[in-house]
Structures are given as C-alpha cells and as structure tokens.
Design an enzyme around this catalytic site. Structure first.
Site, PDB file in Angstrom:
ATOM      1  N   GLY A   1       0.624  -1.194   0.111  1.00 19.43           N
ATOM      2  CA  GLY A   1      -0.031  -0.109   0.035  1.00 19.43           C
ATOM      3  C   GLY A   1       0.717   1.344  -0.074  1.00 19.43           C
ATOM      4  CD  GLN A   2      -2.527   4.988  -0.604  1.00 18.81           C
ATOM      5  OE1 GLN A   2      -3.446   4.064  -0.230  1.00 18.81           O
ATOM      6  NE2 GLN A   2      -3.100   6.333  -0.430  1.00 18.81           N
ATOM      7  CD  GLU A   3       6.412   3.502   1.466  1.00 18.91           C
ATOM      8  OE1 GLU A   3       7.094   3.760   2.532  1.00 18.91           O
ATOM      9  OE2 GLU A   3       6.889   2.468   0.871  1.00 18.91           O
TER      10      GLU A   3
END
Ligand code: GDP
Length: 167
Positions: A59-61
């Site tokens: 997933g997104q950082e």
C-alpha cells in the site's frame, strides 16, 4: 463472570494475495462490525473477541506511518502469500522480516498462509518457507499453512494453530 479478552490479529500481504477472501471465509454467517478505517486499503473488523486489522503491504507509503499504531499489542500476524506469485515473494520476505523486527510486534506469533494451492504451478509451503527464510526467525512462534481461500481448505487448521497459541 466471563472475561472477554480482545485478541488483535494483523492480516497482511500483498494486494491480490487473498486477504479479503480469507476474512470473508472467517466471517461467513457471522455478524460483522466494521470500524472506520484509516485508509481505503485498511480494514478493521471485530469478530467474536478477535480484532482483525488488515492491510496490503504494498500500500501507499503515506499510510505506512499509521500502521505502527495498529501494531501495539498485536498477538498475531497473519501473512497471506499468493503461492503462484514467485516474482513478488522477495517483497513479502522483506516486509515480513521488517515487521518482525518492530518492537511493538515483539510478542506477536506469525501464521503464514500459503494461499491459492488449487492453482497449477503454486509453490509448496516448504518452498515458500525456504524462500521467506522462516527458520531464521528468532523469538517469535511461527507456522506456515497451505490453503485455498476459495474453498476454505486449510484456513481452519491455521486458526486452530492460533487458538492453540492462546492457551
Ligand atoms: P487481497 O487483495 O489480498 O484482499 O486479495 P483478494 O481476497 O481480493 O483475492 C484476489 C483474487 O484472488 C480474487 O480474484 C480472489 O478470488 C482470488 N483468490 C483468492 N484466494 C484464492 C485461492 O485460494 N485460489 C484461487 N484460485 N484464487 C483465489
């Protein structure tokens, strides 16, 4: 008087590994309470006295920083692997060892689901175990379970292992 102890279980793995399908199998025929999530790729579900928090490790950082808050007091980490995805296994390996090194997960035992065993060319749990270098894990109980989330095969053996650790 019954003491309802809440157990926190983190379900993680790459996108497409089968996390949603596994949760669905666990929750089938049960009333599901979902809590507000911190992001669209994070699910938080309470089932019986087990608190499941699920997310994609790919997933997104930007969301990653908030994940740490979910680690606190987690008793179990369930890592779901798509056993046909040889290419991305090193990513799962890196994330697994990173999570196990996290101080808030010091107490956590780890269950690895080698999912999609029904598909041709899927890696065996022995092969995945070797690729993830599970024998190098120190200070955490771990178990790998072959499964097929579509049929539910193997999922209950995994849960039984968890239940056994709680005793
Ligand atoms: P998530 O992104 O980790 O939540 O993965 P999903 O649960 O959404 O599953 C991704 C895809 O893999 C879906 O099309 C599922 O139907 C499929 N899938 C999940 N588990 C299995 C399995 O054991 N066998 C097969 N053949 N497909 C599976």
């Amino acid at each position: 008087v019954t003491h309802w102890e809440e157990h926190k279980v983190i379900i993680t793995g790459l996108d497409n590994a089968g996390k949603t399908t596994i949760l669905y199998q666990f929750l089938m025929n049960e009333v599901v309470h979902t809590s507000p999530t911190i992001g669209s790729n994070v699910e938080e579900i309470i089932w019986k006295n087990i608190h499941f928090v699920m997310w994609d490790i790919g997933g997104q950082e930007s969301l990653r920083a908030s994940w740490n808050t979910y680690y606190t007091n987690a008793q179990f980490l369930i890592l779901v692997i798509d056993s046909t995805d040889r290419e991305r296994l090193p990513i799962s390996k890196e994330e697994l060892h990173k999570m196990l090194a996290h101080e808030d997960l010091r107490q956590a035992a780890i269950l690895i689901f080698a999912n999609k065993q029904d598909l041709k060319g899927s890696m065996s749990s022995a092969e995945i175990s070797q690729q993830l270098n599970l024998t190098s894990i120190k200070g955490h109980g771990w178990h790998i379970q072959a499964c097929c989330a579509l049929t539910g095969e193997g999922l209950y053996q995994g849960l039984e292992w968890i239940a056994h650790q709680l005793k």
